[in-house]
Scaffold this motif. Structure first.
Motif, mmCIF file in Angstrom:
data_model
loop_
_atom_site.group_PDB
_atom_site.id
_atom_site.type_symbol
_atom_site.label_atom_id
_atom_site.label_comp_id
_atom_site.label_asym_id
_atom_site.label_seq_id
_atom_site.Cartn_x
_atom_site.Cartn_y
_atom_site.Cartn_z
ATOM 1 N N ASN A 1 -25.879 61.302 37.834
ATOM 2 C CA ASN A 1 -25.833 62.324 36.796
ATOM 3 C C ASN A 1 -25.904 63.749 37.336
ATOM 4 O OD1 ASN A 1 -28.421 62.301 37.648
ATOM 5 N ND2 ASN A 1 -29.357 61.947 35.667
ATOM 6 N N LEU A 2 -25.916 63.921 38.636
ATOM 7 C CA LEU A 2 -25.956 65.271 39.194
ATOM 8 C C LEU A 2 -24.544 65.788 39.388
ATOM 9 C CD1 LEU A 2 -28.734 64.817 41.875
ATOM 10 C CD2 LEU A 2 -28.951 65.796 39.599
ATOM 11 N N LEU A 3 -24.311 66.960 38.897
ATOM 12 C CA LEU A 3 -22.986 67.557 39.041
ATOM 13 C C LEU A 3 -22.763 68.004 40.478
ATOM 14 C CD1 LEU A 3 -23.004 69.670 35.806
ATOM 15 C CD2 LEU A 3 -22.171 67.359 36.151
ATOM 16 N N GLN A 4 -21.557 67.955 40.892
ATOM 17 C CA GLN A 4 -21.197 68.336 42.248
ATOM 18 C C GLN A 4 -20.513 69.701 42.218
ATOM 19 O OE1 GLN A 4 -22.057 66.317 45.010
ATOM 20 N NE2 GLN A 4 -23.312 65.591 43.330
ATOM 21 N N ALA A 5 -21.287 70.731 42.479
ATOM 22 C CA ALA A 5 -20.777 72.103 42.388
ATOM 23 C C ALA A 5 -19.591 72.341 43.314
ATOM 24 C CB ALA A 5 -21.890 73.099 42.698
ATOM 25 N N PHE A 6 -19.635 71.793 44.522
ATOM 26 C CA PHE A 6 -18.549 72.042 45.464
ATOM 27 C C PHE A 6 -17.261 71.372 45.010
ATOM 28 C CE2 PHE A 6 -22.302 72.515 48.319
ATOM 29 C CZ PHE A 6 -22.158 73.875 48.499
ATOM 30 N N VAL A 7 -17.361 70.202 44.417
ATOM 31 C CA VAL A 7 -16.169 69.523 43.908
ATOM 32 C C VAL A 7 -15.540 70.363 42.802
ATOM 33 C CG1 VAL A 7 -15.331 67.487 42.672
ATOM 34 C CG2 VAL A 7 -16.976 67.228 44.519
ATOM 35 N N HIS A 8 -16.372 70.878 41.898
ATOM 36 C CA HIS A 8 -15.849 71.687 40.809
ATOM 37 C C HIS A 8 -15.244 72.990 41.338
ATOM 38 C CE1 HIS A 8 -18.558 68.981 38.585
ATOM 39 N NE2 HIS A 8 -17.588 69.043 37.696
ATOM 40 N N ALA A 9 -15.855 73.563 42.344
ATOM 41 C CA ALA A 9 -15.338 74.809 42.920
ATOM 42 C C ALA A 9 -13.971 74.592 43.553
ATOM 43 C CB ALA A 9 -16.320 75.365 43.952
ATOM 44 N N VAL A 10 -13.807 73.504 44.291
ATOM 45 C CA VAL A 10 -12.513 73.215 44.931
ATOM 46 C C VAL A 10 -11.474 72.865 43.879
ATOM 47 C CG1 VAL A 10 -11.314 71.672 46.517
ATOM 48 C CG2 VAL A 10 -13.521 72.596 47.139
ATOM 49 N N LEU A 11 -11.879 72.152 42.824
ATOM 50 C CA LEU A 11 -10.935 71.832 41.762
ATOM 51 C C LEU A 11 -10.404 73.114 41.120
ATOM 52 C CD1 LEU A 11 -9.648 69.516 40.070
ATOM 53 C CD2 LEU A 11 -11.500 69.888 38.451
ATOM 54 N N ARG A 12 -11.291 74.074 40.887
ATOM 55 C CA ARG A 12 -10.868 75.360 40.315
ATOM 56 C C ARG A 12 -9.982 76.127 41.294
ATOM 57 N NH1 ARG A 12 -13.857 77.810 35.980
ATOM 58 N NH2 ARG A 12 -13.360 79.767 37.014
ATOM 59 N N GLU A 13 -10.339 76.111 42.566
ATOM 60 C CA GLU A 13 -9.524 76.785 43.580
ATOM 61 C C GLU A 13 -8.121 76.183 43.635
ATOM 62 O OE1 GLU A 13 -9.394 77.478 48.419
ATOM 63 O OE2 GLU A 13 -11.180 76.628 47.504
ATOM 64 N N THR A 14 -8.045 74.863 43.573
ATOM 65 C CA THR A 14 -6.756 74.186 43.611
ATOM 66 C C THR A 14 -5.933 74.518 42.378
ATOM 67 O OG1 THR A 14 -7.747 72.391 44.875
ATOM 68 C CG2 THR A 14 -5.629 71.950 43.864
ATOM 69 N N ALA A 15 -6.580 74.481 41.215
ATOM 70 C CA ALA A 15 -5.865 74.806 39.975
ATOM 71 C C ALA A 15 -5.310 76.228 40.026
ATOM 72 C CB ALA A 15 -6.801 74.649 38.777
ATOM 73 N N ALA A 16 -6.089 77.160 40.526
ATOM 74 C CA ALA A 16 -5.628 78.543 40.641
ATOM 75 C C ALA A 16 -4.452 78.645 41.598
ATOM 76 C CB ALA A 16 -6.764 79.445 41.096
#
Length: 64
Positions: free
Chosen positions: A45-60
């Motif tokens: 249940n712990l969110l993975q901040a780095f995964v979300h950051a890379v996902l946003r970087e990739t989307a951008a």
């Protein structure tokens, strides 16, 4: 992989990797700390901040 493919000019492959990874999100659009391969579901249940950051970087990057 999506970022690497995009940086090498392989746009179609980059989008395929991006969509594959985006599809691994839970219903809320967030990633859990683990993925159970046998049961094919998110665990933890712990969110993975780095995964979300890379996902946003990739989307951008793919949005350019």
């Amino acid at each position: 992989m999506a970022l690497a493919e995009h940086q090498q000019g392989r746009t179609v492959e980059a989008f395929r990797w991006f969509e594959r990874n985006r599809g691994a999100c839970g219903a809320s659009g967030l990633y859990a700390e683990e993925f159970d391969i046998a049961q094919r579901r998110l665990r933890g249940n712990l969110l993975q901040a780095f995964v979300h950051a890379v996902l946003r970087e990739t989307a951008a990057g793919l949005g350019e």
